[in-house]
Every structure is written in structure tokens, then in C-alpha cells.
Design an enzyme around this catalytic site. Structure first.
Site, mmCIF file in Angstrom:
data_model
loop_
_atom_site.group_PDB
_atom_site.id
_atom_site.type_symbol
_atom_site.label_atom_id
_atom_site.label_comp_id
_atom_site.label_asym_id
_atom_site.label_seq_id
_atom_site.Cartn_x
_atom_site.Cartn_y
_atom_site.Cartn_z
ATOM 1 N N ARG A 122 0.809 -1.236 0.000
ATOM 2 C CA ARG A 122 0.000 0.000 0.000
ATOM 3 C C ARG A 122 0.836 1.278 0.000
ATOM 4 N NH1 ARG A 122 -2.759 -3.193 3.668
ATOM 5 N NH2 ARG A 122 -4.574 -4.184 2.725
ATOM 6 N N LYS A 144 2.573 12.020 -10.177
ATOM 7 C CA LYS A 144 1.642 11.255 -11.025
ATOM 8 C C LYS A 144 2.370 9.988 -11.457
ATOM 9 C CE LYS A 144 -1.385 14.736 -13.056
ATOM 10 N NZ LYS A 144 -1.808 15.403 -14.307
ATOM 11 N N GLU A 186 8.604 20.729 -23.132
ATOM 12 C CA GLU A 186 7.984 20.774 -21.796
ATOM 13 C C GLU A 186 8.527 21.945 -20.983
ATOM 14 O OE1 GLU A 186 5.471 19.030 -20.987
ATOM 15 O OE2 GLU A 186 5.478 17.371 -22.411
ATOM 16 N N LYS A 228 6.726 24.143 -11.747
ATOM 17 C CA LYS A 228 5.839 22.990 -11.540
ATOM 18 C C LYS A 228 5.686 22.691 -10.047
ATOM 19 C CE LYS A 228 4.527 18.356 -12.800
ATOM 20 N NZ LYS A 228 4.619 17.197 -13.656
ATOM 21 N N GLU A 238 -4.844 17.852 -8.835
ATOM 22 C CA GLU A 238 -5.466 18.416 -10.037
ATOM 23 C C GLU A 238 -6.955 18.702 -9.879
ATOM 24 O OE1 GLU A 238 -3.662 17.014 -13.697
ATOM 25 O OE2 GLU A 238 -5.529 17.379 -14.745
ATOM 26 N N ARG A 242 -3.617 22.717 -11.536
ATOM 27 C CA ARG A 242 -2.683 21.749 -12.138
ATOM 28 C C ARG A 242 -3.099 21.371 -13.561
ATOM 29 N NH1 ARG A 242 0.430 16.584 -9.305
ATOM 30 N NH2 ARG A 242 1.573 16.027 -11.194
ATOM 31 N N ASN A 246 -1.592 21.055 -18.791
ATOM 32 C CA ASN A 246 -1.927 20.300 -20.002
ATOM 33 C C ASN A 246 -2.112 21.185 -21.233
ATOM 34 O OD1 ASN A 246 -1.935 17.752 -18.729
ATOM 35 N ND2 ASN A 246 -3.934 18.199 -17.854
ATOM 36 N N HIS A 249 -2.167 19.742 -24.786
ATOM 37 C CA HIS A 249 -2.228 18.282 -24.715
ATOM 38 C C HIS A 249 -3.396 17.677 -25.499
ATOM 39 C CE1 HIS A 249 0.708 17.049 -21.357
ATOM 40 N NE2 HIS A 249 1.111 18.166 -21.931
ATOM 41 N N HIS A 253 -2.414 15.050 -28.025
ATOM 42 C CA HIS A 253 -2.802 13.626 -27.984
ATOM 43 C C HIS A 253 -3.419 13.203 -29.311
ATOM 44 C CE1 HIS A 253 -2.947 13.544 -23.314
ATOM 45 N NE2 HIS A 253 -1.759 13.259 -23.789
ATOM 46 N N HIS A 266 5.983 12.512 -27.891
ATOM 47 C CA HIS A 266 5.032 13.243 -27.045
ATOM 48 C C HIS A 266 5.382 14.738 -26.980
ATOM 49 C CE1 HIS A 266 2.265 14.057 -23.774
ATOM 50 N NE2 HIS A 266 3.269 14.551 -23.065
HETATM 51 P P1 NAD Z 1 11.042 7.465 -22.338
HETATM 52 O O1 NAD Z 1 11.052 7.125 -20.917
HETATM 53 O O2 NAD Z 1 10.484 6.483 -23.304
HETATM 54 O O3 NAD Z 1 12.525 7.859 -22.781
HETATM 55 C C1 NAD Z 1 12.758 8.240 -24.116
HETATM 56 C C2 NAD Z 1 13.878 7.389 -24.749
HETATM 57 O O4 NAD Z 1 15.134 7.810 -24.242
HETATM 58 C C3 NAD Z 1 13.781 5.909 -24.437
HETATM 59 O O5 NAD Z 1 14.190 5.179 -25.565
HETATM 60 C C4 NAD Z 1 14.788 5.730 -23.300
HETATM 61 O O6 NAD Z 1 15.296 4.421 -23.190
HETATM 62 C C5 NAD Z 1 15.867 6.684 -23.741
HETATM 63 N N1 NAD Z 1 16.715 7.220 -22.674
HETATM 64 C C6 NAD Z 1 16.347 7.638 -21.453
HETATM 65 N N2 NAD Z 1 17.369 8.232 -20.835
HETATM 66 C C7 NAD Z 1 18.436 8.156 -21.674
HETATM 67 C C8 NAD Z 1 19.770 8.612 -21.611
HETATM 68 N N3 NAD Z 1 20.217 9.320 -20.570
HETATM 69 N N4 NAD Z 1 20.590 8.322 -22.635
HETATM 70 C C9 NAD Z 1 20.124 7.660 -23.726
HETATM 71 N N5 NAD Z 1 18.869 7.247 -23.872
HETATM 72 C C10 NAD Z 1 18.028 7.497 -22.853
HETATM 73 O O7 NAD Z 1 10.244 8.834 -22.611
HETATM 74 P P2 NAD Z 1 10.127 10.204 -21.818
HETATM 75 O O8 NAD Z 1 9.913 11.226 -22.853
HETATM 76 O O9 NAD Z 1 11.214 10.388 -20.825
HETATM 77 O O10 NAD Z 1 8.779 10.007 -20.979
HETATM 78 C C11 NAD Z 1 7.550 9.773 -21.618
HETATM 79 C C12 NAD Z 1 6.624 9.125 -20.621
HETATM 80 O O11 NAD Z 1 6.440 10.004 -19.526
HETATM 81 C C13 NAD Z 1 5.247 8.804 -21.161
HETATM 82 O O12 NAD Z 1 4.884 7.511 -20.725
HETATM 83 C C14 NAD Z 1 4.354 9.853 -20.505
HETATM 84 O O13 NAD Z 1 3.038 9.381 -20.320
HETATM 85 C C15 NAD Z 1 5.062 10.054 -19.213
HETATM 86 N N6 NAD Z 1 4.807 11.363 -18.573
HETATM 87 C C16 NAD Z 1 4.443 11.368 -17.277
HETATM 88 C C17 NAD Z 1 4.235 12.574 -16.625
HETATM 89 C C18 NAD Z 1 3.900 12.566 -15.163
HETATM 90 O O14 NAD Z 1 3.578 13.635 -14.619
HETATM 91 N N7 NAD Z 1 3.995 11.435 -14.496
HETATM 92 C C19 NAD Z 1 4.404 13.792 -17.309
HETATM 93 C C20 NAD Z 1 4.793 13.740 -18.649
HETATM 94 C C21 NAD Z 1 4.994 12.524 -19.283
HETATM 95 N N1 GLY Z 2 2.346 16.492 -16.599
HETATM 96 C C1 GLY Z 2 1.223 17.088 -15.993
HETATM 97 C C2 GLY Z 2 1.192 16.996 -14.511
HETATM 98 O O1 GLY Z 2 2.114 16.543 -13.892
HETATM 99 O O2 GLY Z 2 0.208 17.349 -13.934
#
Ligand code: NAD
Ligand code: GLY
Length: 364
Positions: A122, A144, A186, A228, A238, A242, A246, A249, A253, A266
């Protein structure tokens, strides 16, 4: 410790934590070991990042009972099946309630590791060690967490804050150029939504950022994280403000889906989505043409897309936008803006205006 390290607090009462940003933080074991309370630790990473950085993290786990759990690279691996496997790995480790998960990777790893931490007994501690620019400035901060279902992205999740975020900017040296630029989207988004002075700073430092100048980069990450952190402190779950994060977005999307998640990353889709939101805001009389022009110029200078990929159609994009999570009772609800640094939520957006903006963008 180097004086180029920046620390930003996310103020959430007894769940407050610090985001540290700067070069070499993974090796600063003394700093991040303070966040580990128990005897067990599990590092979650992926098949691309682990060969580059895992050993440097596990060197810091001396004296603990630890293991690592790796997923394959890619968004499709942010899945329930992998959360199940990670939980089994925690059971195998004998992890107790004071165990800690360390998320080493981009947003995919961070979201999955955080959700695993939220589920085990939990809720246990986790530390974010983001290795993409997007994860440093966005996904590692704010709690998140979650995974995708075949029915859609991020449909399952929990708010679960990390105990610490260690953003080692040295790791960005291996990040592919396109991923780096997607992360800059971002950064720009935060400034466009709520920090005009930061937007002006970005205009002055766009070339340095595009060239990965380390001073400009650390400053940009710190400013976006500070923005942020403020939003998350005021509206963790949110209920209002918050949602402004977006901006772009709903358009984004739709672009990602229309491109089968391969045409645009993205961050690229968010960049284009912000521009479309700006054009729509201008058309609705909410903002001035000069603001749209400045946003367009800034995105272009850092190498982000300012046109829609060839072949996409306005009616398809509009249909996808109607499916967005923010759509309420069949009416379009979008984050629009009143110019640089001022975004707002607008319900009942005129679909004819959205169609006009999309049609114009799809034919140019
Ligand atoms: P990702 O985690 O897929 O990383 C992008 C690519 O870079 C991957 O191929 C990864 O293996 C590679 N990589 C990572 N670090 C590296 C490094 N230092 N050197 C070489 N390669 C590297 O993508 P991302 O853009 O980091 O994240 C996207 C994800 O984040 C999505 O799933 C999205 O939904 C999520 N997200 C979450 C939030 C949140 O608030 N939780 C906000 C925005 C996005
Ligand atoms: N990426 C949007 C949030 O964290 O709320």
C-alpha cells in the site's frame, strides 16, 4: 558538492521533498542515500539506460539488500504486466514496508516504478533519478504515476510522491537529439502557461539550449521545476490549477494518436499542440497575434515542429480531440491562453473555430 547543483523543494507538508539538479548527482551517493530508510532497495530501469548508468547507482547500495528490475525500452512496456513482474521481484527480494524503489530512466520507467512503489504494501518510498530532459522537467516531479492499458495511455495510476528527485544532468549527454528537443517543449510549456519572465529568458537563451550549453540547461530545468513545484504544492491532485499544465495536450494527444505514436514524440506533439492552442486562442479573441508569433519563433529556434505531419486530416484530429479525458458532457474543454504566461481552462469551446484552426494547419 559542486555549486552548480540546484535544489528545489516541493512543499507538501510531511510528504515534502527536494528536487536536486546538476552534473554528477548519481555518483553523489551520500546525498541520495539519505532518502533510503530501510534495508531493501530495488532499482527499476530499462534495457537502454541500465547499460549506461545502472552500475553507478548500484555502487551506492553497498550494505543493503538490493536487486534490479529491467523492462524493455518503449511506451508499450509501461504496462500492468510489468508492474506485476516488478511486484514479484520485490517479493523475491523480501522487501519490507521501509524498502525503497529507485527509478532510473525516462518518464516510462519513472511512471511504472512510481506506480509499483504505490502498490507494494500500500505504498513504499521511491526516488526518481530521471535521465531524459522530459522526465527531469516534468514526469519525475509531482507524483503522477501509472501505466497504460490497451484501451488508452495512462488510464491506471495513483498520486504517489517520490521521497527525492536526483536529476543528474550528465546523463543527458547520451540522450538522442530528438528526445532532447522533445524535452525542451515541456520547458517552453511551463513558461508559456505561467511564467512570462521565464519565457523571455528562454527567448534570450534558445540558441544556448539548442546547443546543450550546461549553464543554460541547468537554469532552464531549475526554473521549469520551480514553476511545476509551485503548481503541485497548491493543487497536488489536479482539482484546478494543475490542469493548466496540459496546455496543448488535447491537440497533442490527437496528433500522437493520428500518427500511431510514431510520427511524433510526445514532446513534439505537445509543441505543435501548444501552437494550435495559441492560434485558437487568438482566433477566439483571447490573445494577440504577437504572442502566437513569439511562441512559433521560440519552438522553431530549438528545432521543434511547427507544422502538422503531411497526410493528417482536420476531421480525424477533431474526432480524436472529442475523446480526450478533459472533454465533459460532449463539449470540448481545452486549456487555452491569454498570451505568454497566462493559461486558462475553457469549457464549451466552439468546434467551428477548432475545425478552422486544424483545417488551416493541415493544408499548410
Ligand atoms: P522514455 O522514458 O520512453 O525515454 C525516451 C527514450 O530515451 C527511451 O528510448 C529511453 O530508453 C531513452 N533514454 C532515457 N534516458 C536516456 C539517456 N540518458 N541516454 C540515452 N537514452 C536514454 O520517454 P520520456 O519522454 O522520458 O517520458 C515519456 C513518458 O512520460 C510517457 O509515458 C508519458 O506518459 C510520461 N509522462 C508522465 C508525466 C507525469 O507527470 N507522471 C508527465 C509527462 C509525461
Ligand atoms: N504532466 C502534468 C502533470 O504533472 O500534472
Amino acid at each position: 558538492m559542486s555549486d552548480s547543483i540546484r535544489h528545489i523543494d516541493v512543499a507538501l507538508g510531511d510528504r515534502s521533498y527536494t528536487v536536486s539538479i546538476g552534473p554528477g548527482l548519481i555518483d553523489d551517493t551520500a546525498q541520495w542515500r539519505k532518502a533510503l530508510r530501510g534495508r531493501h532497495a530495488m532499482v527499476i530501469s530499462n534495457s537502454t539506460v541500465a547499460p549506461l548508468y545502472l552500475e553507478r547507482v548500484t555502487r551506492g547500495l553497498d550494505g543493503l539488500s538490493w536487486s534490479s528490475f529491467l523492462i524493455d525500452d518503449g511506451e508499450t512496456h509501461k504496462s500492468f504486466a510489468n508492474v506485476g513482474r516488478a511486484l514479484e521481484a520485490l517479493a523475491h527480494l523480501g522487501a519490507t514496508r521501509d524498502a525503497c524503489i529507485i527509478a532510473l530512466g525516462g518518464g516510462v520507467v519513472g511512471d511504472l516504478a512510481g506506480f509499483t512503489a504505490a502498490c507494494w504494501m500500500r505504498g513504499i518510498d521511491f526516488i526518481q533519478m530521471p535521465t531524459t530532459l522530459l522526465a527531469m522537467v516534468d514526469s519525475s516531479v509531482g507524483g503522477k504515476t501509472g501505466v497504460n492499458l490497451p484501451a488508452g495511455k495512462n488510464l491506471v495510476g495513483a498520486f504517489h510522491q517520490p521521497r527525492a528527485v536526483m536529476a543528474d544532468t550528465h546523463t543527458l549527454a547520451t540522450l538522442p537529439e530528438r528526445e532532447y528537443r522533445a524535452g525542451l517543449a515541456e520547458v517552453i510549456k511551463g513558461a508559456a502557461i505561467g511564467d512570462r519572465a521565464f519565457f523571455e529568458w528562454l527567448e534570450r537563451h534558445a540558441d544556448a539550449l539548442a546547443a546543450r550549453d550546461s549553464y543554460a540547461l541547468i537554469e532552464a530545468i531549475a526554473r521549469k521545476v520551480a514553476y511545476k513545484a509551485g503548481v503541485v504544492s497548491r493543487d497536488e491532485t489536479e482539482q484546478g490549477e494543475r490542469a493548466l499544465l496540459n496546455l496543448g495536450h488535447t491537440f497533442g494527444h490527437a496528433l500522437e494518436t493520428a500518427g500511431n505514436y510514431t510520427a511524433m514524440l510526445h514532446g513534439e506533439a505537445v509543441a505543435m499542440g501548444m501552437l494550435l492552442a495559441a492560434r485558437l486562442s487568438e482566433r477566439l479573441g483571447m490573445s494577440e497575434a504577437i504572442d502566437t508569433t513569439r511562441l512559433h519563433a521560440l519552438l522553431e529556434r530549438v528545432g521543434l515542429p511547427t507544422t502538422i505531419p503531411a497526410g493528417m486530416q482536420a476531421d480525424v484530429l477533431l474526432a480524436l480531440m472529442r475523446l480526450d479525458k478533459k472533454t465533459l458532457a460532449g463539449s470540448l474543454r481545452l486549456i487555452l491562453w491569454r498570451g505568454i504566461g497566462r493559461a486558462e481552462i475553457v469549457a464549451g469551446v466552439d468546434e467551428a473555430a477548432v475545425t478552422a484552426v486544424l483545417t488551416e494547419a493541415c493544408t499548410h
